[in-house]
Design a protein around this motif. Structure first.
Motif, PDB file in Angstrom:
ATOM      1  N   ILE A 106       8.059  18.789  78.245  1.00  8.30           N
ATOM      2  CA  ILE A 106       8.117  20.229  77.977  1.00  8.30           C
ATOM      3  C   ILE A 106       9.441  20.609  77.313  1.00  8.30           C
ATOM      4  N   GLY A 107      10.532  20.055  77.790  1.00  8.30           N
ATOM      5  CA  GLY A 107      11.837  20.351  77.196  1.00  8.30           C
ATOM      6  C   GLY A 107      11.931  19.910  75.750  1.00  8.30           C
ATOM      7  N   PHE A 108      11.445  18.714  75.487  1.00  9.90           N
ATOM      8  CA  PHE A 108      11.505  18.205  74.117  1.00  9.90           C
ATOM      9  C   PHE A 108      10.631  19.046  73.190  1.00  9.90           C
ATOM     10  N   ARG A 157       6.893  14.494  87.789  1.00 13.83           N
ATOM     11  CA  ARG A 157       7.559  15.782  87.592  1.00 13.83           C
ATOM     12  C   ARG A 157       8.675  15.678  86.552  1.00 13.83           C
ATOM     13  N   ARG A 158       9.486  14.635  86.635  1.00 16.10           N
ATOM     14  CA  ARG A 158      10.586  14.458  85.684  1.00 16.10           C
ATOM     15  C   ARG A 158      10.044  14.181  84.282  1.00 16.10           C
ATOM     16  N   ARG A 159       8.967  13.414  84.197  1.00 12.10           N
ATOM     17  CA  ARG A 159       8.349  13.128  82.893  1.00 12.10           C
ATOM     18  C   ARG A 159       7.760  14.396  82.267  1.00 12.10           C
ATOM     19  N   VAL A 194       2.212  10.378  77.663  1.00  7.97           N
ATOM     20  CA  VAL A 194       1.577   9.051  77.666  1.00  7.97           C
ATOM     21  C   VAL A 194       2.455   8.031  76.945  1.00  7.97           C
ATOM     22  N   PHE A 195       3.028   8.408  75.809  1.00  4.44           N
ATOM     23  CA  PHE A 195       3.874   7.486  75.058  1.00  4.44           C
ATOM     24  C   PHE A 195       5.083   7.061  75.886  1.00  4.44           C
TER      25      PHE A 195
END
Length: 151
Positions: free
Chosen positions: A81-83, A74-76, A123-124
């Motif tokens: 999305i934010g970036f 969830r945090r990832r 993924v990165f």
């Protein structure tokens, strides 16, 4: 690896791969050709590097104040999305100008790239953290360390 060194390695690897992918993607979506698309991809990369530094510093500052440590899926997802959401605001005008298209056409093209980059970013980041370890802001605090925090 922590701090500034971590960010430099992260950004260099991430953007090197991103320039190659964006150049190919823009060339495939337009008649601009790989050379012209490559120049736009490099410009987009410079913007992305600056945004990356700002966004990740803010994200890690927020993350360090969270009660739950670690980087869950969830945090990832929120990070990716934010970036990418912030990057859209910078890149759509660049693509419109550089490719001679409307803002709407540039947005549609950028959204195509965003779909790729959302997956790529997720993924990165996951792979980067597996290879280089989590940053201090996300490291899990062990029971012995937590016991000493109240002192």
């Amino acid at each position: 690896m922590q701090g500034f060194q971590r960010r430099v390695v992260y950004i260099t690897l991430y953007e090197g791969i991103a320039i190659m992918a964006a150049s190919a993607g823009l060339a495939l979506m337009t008649d601009a050709g790989l050379g012209h698309s490559g120049v736009l991809a490099v410009a987009a990369s410079v913007i992305a590097v600056i945004w990356n530094l700002v966004f990740n510093a803010l994200f890690e500052r927020w993350e360090s104040r969270q009660a739950v440590r670690g980087r869950s899926v969830r945090r990832r997802v929120a990070h990716a999305i934010g970036f990418e959401g912030g990057l859209i605001a910078f890149l759509v005008p660049l693509f419109a100008w550089g490719l001679g298209v409307t803002l709407w056409q540039a947005l549609v093209m950028d959204l195509g790239l965003v779909v790729f980059f959302l997956v790529y970013t997720f993924v990165f980041n996951w792979a980067f953290d597996r290879v280089f370890g989590l940053p201090a802001s996300a490291a899990t605090i062990g029971p012995a360390a937590a016991a000493g925090q109240g002192a």
